[in-house]
Design a protein around this motif. Structure first.
Motif, PDB file in Angstrom:
ATOM      1  N   VAL A  16      29.343  51.273  64.969  1.00 49.46           N
ATOM      2  CA  VAL A  16      30.018  50.980  63.708  1.00 49.46           C
ATOM      3  C   VAL A  16      30.931  52.152  63.375  1.00 49.46           C
ATOM      4  O   VAL A  16      30.508  53.315  63.455  1.00 49.46           O
ATOM      5  CB  VAL A  16      28.977  50.774  62.576  1.00 49.46           C
ATOM      6  CG1 VAL A  16      29.657  50.689  61.224  1.00 49.46           C
ATOM      7  CG2 VAL A  16      28.154  49.520  62.830  1.00 49.46           C
ATOM      8  N   LEU A  17      32.169  51.853  63.009  1.00 54.09           N
ATOM      9  CA  LEU A  17      33.070  52.887  62.500  1.00 54.09           C
ATOM     10  C   LEU A  17      32.895  52.935  60.987  1.00 54.09           C
ATOM     11  O   LEU A  17      33.004  51.901  60.315  1.00 54.09           O
ATOM     12  CB  LEU A  17      34.530  52.563  62.844  1.00 54.09           C
ATOM     13  CG  LEU A  17      35.557  53.538  62.257  1.00 54.09           C
ATOM     14  CD1 LEU A  17      35.431  54.914  62.904  1.00 54.09           C
ATOM     15  CD2 LEU A  17      36.976  53.011  62.435  1.00 54.09           C
ATOM     16  N   LEU A  18      32.612  54.128  60.465  1.00 54.78           N
ATOM     17  CA  LEU A  18      32.399  54.291  59.022  1.00 54.78           C
ATOM     18  C   LEU A  18      33.472  55.213  58.461  1.00 54.78           C
ATOM     19  O   LEU A  18      33.676  56.320  58.968  1.00 54.78           O
ATOM     20  CB  LEU A  18      31.003  54.890  58.780  1.00 54.78           C
ATOM     21  CG  LEU A  18      30.642  55.257  57.338  1.00 54.78           C
ATOM     22  CD1 LEU A  18      30.602  54.013  56.437  1.00 54.78           C
ATOM     23  CD2 LEU A  18      29.291  55.978  57.287  1.00 54.78           C
ATOM     24  N   VAL A  19      34.138  54.752  57.409  1.00 53.76           N
ATOM     25  CA  VAL A  19      35.060  55.643  56.682  1.00 53.76           C
ATOM     26  C   VAL A  19      34.540  55.766  55.242  1.00 53.76           C
ATOM     27  O   VAL A  19      34.008  54.811  54.692  1.00 53.76           O
ATOM     28  CB  VAL A  19      36.528  55.141  56.718  1.00 53.76           C
ATOM     29  CG1 VAL A  19      37.052  55.169  58.144  1.00 53.76           C
ATOM     30  CG2 VAL A  19      36.694  53.746  56.120  1.00 53.76           C
ATOM     31  N   GLY A  20      34.668  56.960  54.676  1.00 54.61           N
ATOM     32  CA  GLY A  20      34.071  57.220  53.360  1.00 54.61           C
ATOM     33  C   GLY A  20      32.606  57.606  53.463  1.00 54.61           C
ATOM     34  O   GLY A  20      31.867  57.523  52.489  1.00 54.61           O
ATOM     35  N   GLY A  21      32.194  58.047  54.632  1.00 52.94           N
ATOM     36  CA  GLY A  21      30.776  58.361  54.879  1.00 52.94           C
ATOM     37  C   GLY A  21      30.290  59.624  54.192  1.00 52.94           C
ATOM     38  O   GLY A  21      29.094  59.930  54.244  1.00 52.94           O
ATOM     39  N   THR A  22      31.196  60.367  53.541  1.00 53.03           N
ATOM     40  CA  THR A  22      30.762  61.546  52.783  1.00 53.03           C
ATOM     41  C   THR A  22      30.609  61.228  51.302  1.00 53.03           C
ATOM     42  O   THR A  22      30.240  62.094  50.519  1.00 53.03           O
ATOM     43  CB  THR A  22      31.777  62.701  52.940  1.00 53.03           C
ATOM     44  OG1 THR A  22      33.081  62.194  52.609  1.00 53.03           O
ATOM     45  CG2 THR A  22      31.792  63.245  54.357  1.00 53.03           C
ATOM     46  N   GLY A  23      30.924  59.988  50.908  1.00 51.96           N
ATOM     47  CA  GLY A  23      30.819  59.602  49.498  1.00 51.96           C
ATOM     48  C   GLY A  23      29.385  59.260  49.123  1.00 51.96           C
ATOM     49  O   GLY A  23      28.484  59.246  49.961  1.00 51.96           O
TER      50      GLY A  23
END
Ligand SMILES: NC(=O)c1ccc[n+]([C@@H]2O[C@H](COP(=O)([O-])OP(=O)(O)OC[C@H]3O[C@@H](n4cnc5c(N)ncnc54)[C@H](OP(=O)(O)O)[C@@H]3O)[C@@H](O)[C@H]2O)c1
Length: 252
Positions: A16-23
């Motif tokens: 899975v590609l995750l963007v926003g994973g530091t939120g």
């Protein structure tokens, strides 16, 4: 429809590609995907903001980059080989985050990621799972169940508050430009109400908003993460909600 959180068996070769994973929500999605045995490729601006304890996980690949600054080729390399793309991007809650650029963070990232998926011509459609908001209208369902004061509030918000406009534009893009029959991209727009802390609990999923914008419900970020992970990894959830904009709220 009601839902009680259940652990899932997941094929270990899923990526899975995750963007926003530091939120706030994205961190929970990241931890939950790893717990379920899913390989995660996370594109983040700063690896230092990833949740504690994930750094040594062999299933996690971290790409430190400004997502919107990646060129098409680099973005295509990130989506290649992924069965799902999960976006938990959001404008940081601060004066600069809300009113400063990029005003179109979510819509632009959505369009570029979907473009990159299409360009990569995957053999099977890739899931695009977008974290949105209950304040976003279903682009195909005029007015949903909003009252006149709610519709007025939303018009004012979208005019004056860039993130409100941005979230709506991202959903509009998926509905209009991708639709429900695209051979390469399928999507779900997840619409939580007011985000809250707390462990995973029982929650319910709805076709449209269930409460007035003036009397909002609560949605635990853990529940949003649980549902987004279900969408990424479980055929049942995915088949039920693909091409739709489920509203998710906690069950009391
Ligand atoms: N607040 C609520 O009650 C509520 C309710 C419903 C829906 N929502 C929606 O839910 C979504 C996620 O909310 P959240 O509170 O979990 O998010 P959040 O904690 O604010 O996290 C936002 C994420 O987006 C990233 N980001 C921000 N600006 C960026 C940029 N210019 N380029 C690349 N990445 C960027 C942040 O990265 P960095 O760590 O690098 O900053 C972070 O990973 C938002 O779209 C929000 O509108 C919020």
């Amino acid at each position: 429809m009601s839902h009680a959180a259940t652990p899932l068996g997941v094929s270990p070769d899923k990526t899975v590609l995750l963007v926003g994973g530091t939120g706030r929500t994205g961190q929970r999605v990241l931890c939950r995907l790893l717990e379920r045995g899913v390989a995660v490729r996370a594109v983040v601006r700063s690896a230092g903001r990833l949740p504690p304890g994930v750094a040594g996980d062999p299933r996690l690949t971290v790409v430190e980059a400004d997502l919107l600054a990646l060129d098409d080729e680099s973005l295509a390399a990130q989506v290649r080989g992924c069965e799902a793309v999960v976006s938990c991007l959001g404008h940081t809650i601060s004066l600069r985050g809300v009113f400063g650029p990029p005003h179109d963070l979510v819509a632009r990232a959505t369009a570029r990621l979907c473009g990159a998926i299409r360009d990569s011509r995957p053999a099977a459609p890739v899931k695009f799972i977008l974290m949105s908001s209950v304040s976003v209208d279903h682009p195909g369902a005029s007015g949903e169940r909003r009252t006149a004061p709610e519709r007025l509030l939303l018009r004012v918000l979208r005019r004056l508050v860039p993130p409100a406009r941005d979230n709506q534009r991202a959903a509009d893009f998926l509905h209009a430009a991708i639709g429900t029959e695209d051979p390469h991209v399928r999507w779900v727009v997840v619409r939580p109400d007011t985000l809250r802390e707390g462990e995973v609990s029982a929650y319910s999923l709805h076709e449209r908003p269930v409460s007035s914008l003036f009397r909002p419900d609560d949605t635990r970020m853990s529940n949003v993460a649980d549902f987004m992970c279900d969408l990424a990894t479980a055929d049942g959830s995915w088949n039920e909600w693909a091409g739709r904009l489920p509203v998710i709220v906690d069950r009391n």
